[in-house]
Design an enzyme around this catalytic site. Sequence first.
Site, short mmCIF file in Angstrom:
data_model
loop_
_atom_site.label_atom_id
_atom_site.label_comp_id
_atom_site.label_asym_id
_atom_site.label_seq_id
_atom_site.Cartn_x
_atom_site.Cartn_y
_atom_site.Cartn_z
N LYS A 147 4.94 39.34 40.55
CA LYS A 147 4.80 38.19 41.45
C LYS A 147 3.52 38.31 42.28
O LYS A 147 3.14 39.40 42.70
CB LYS A 147 6.02 38.18 42.39
N LYS A 206 11.07 46.58 48.51
CA LYS A 206 10.37 46.84 49.77
C LYS A 206 10.55 48.29 50.20
O LYS A 206 9.64 48.86 50.82
CB LYS A 206 10.83 45.88 50.88
N LYS A 246 1.47 38.50 48.94
CA LYS A 246 0.45 38.47 50.00
C LYS A 246 0.07 39.88 50.44
O LYS A 246 -0.98 40.07 51.03
CB LYS A 246 0.90 37.60 51.17
#
Length: 332
Positions: free
Chosen positions: A198, A116, A201
């Site tokens: 992965k 992140k 979203k």
Amino acid sequence: MENEIKKTVFSGVQPSGNLTIGNYLGAIKNFPRFSEEYNTFFCVVDLHAITVRQVPAELRRRTYETLALYMAAGLDATKNTLFVQSHVPAHAELGWILDCYTMFGELSRMTQFKDKSAKNAENINAGLFTYPALMAADILLYKTDLVPVGVDQKQHLELARDVAMRFNQVYGETFTVPEPFISEDTMKIMSLAEPTAKMSKSDPNQNAVVYILDTKDDIMRKFKRAVTDSDCTVRYSPDKAGVSNLMTVYRAFTGKSFEEIEREFDGRGYGDFKAAVGEACADGLAPVRAEFDRLIADKAYLETVMREGAERAAYHARKTMSKVRRKIGFVN
Ligand code: TRP
């Protein structure tokens, strides 16, 4: 309904971004199976969501939507405690306390933090760093035994266990040490465009991601475009990431095994296979979608669920907090 003998399950989903079939198959779809045998808490973790900048109106809308999705996926609000994290201030309070029992080095090793921070280089805030301590607080507040999560959360779960054990070592038995529940079917769904990453979203490539609330047309189109390979056989294999991912989705929605799927598509091309995956996914999501549409139209009802859930959660959280405060040495 509440029973001291029953074990406790806790899980949470962030109301950030539209939820994907990865969130659905990896987490939400599996939640209802715990309702009967456990005391269950399912939380919409809005405090976690603000570790990444959110548009306020969207955060609010998605908080309602995540709750509605929980219910649309089969969680009955009378049998499960469904609530919003920020409605129970004890989460933030225990989060701070656990920050003081979580090591800088431990947090630095978290792969989600590394990912992140790479993606949000302009906003590597302290909350993003201490995120796992807040997650530990969520779990430990309710004497949680079992935490159903996707594999990507395993490292955070291990940290929560370490923090619980460390606290117990210093102050004596306080927290229940939680176990992760990562089942066969809480599998990882990969991106349709880049099947070694992965499904996320927040992926800017909309074709890589199938959302729970996508229309059937969108779903069919996205699977049709999914990246596969030039080998043209439907076979589950580590060197066939794209096809294997589609097989995983197909298996999750149909209940068929990989061998059955291989037989079903033996000698048939990827075109047929992708269409079948799209159909199975769209059919599987249709009832969830219909129930979601019904629930989201009734804000007042969702607010009642949130309020009652928060009251029930707060009752348990208060008990844990008073114990924690006493052990630490805070004046009552
Ligand atoms: N970190 C989890 C995720 O991104 C969400 C979460 C927050 C959670 N608190 C939790 C999951 C407690 C399980 C238990 O998926």
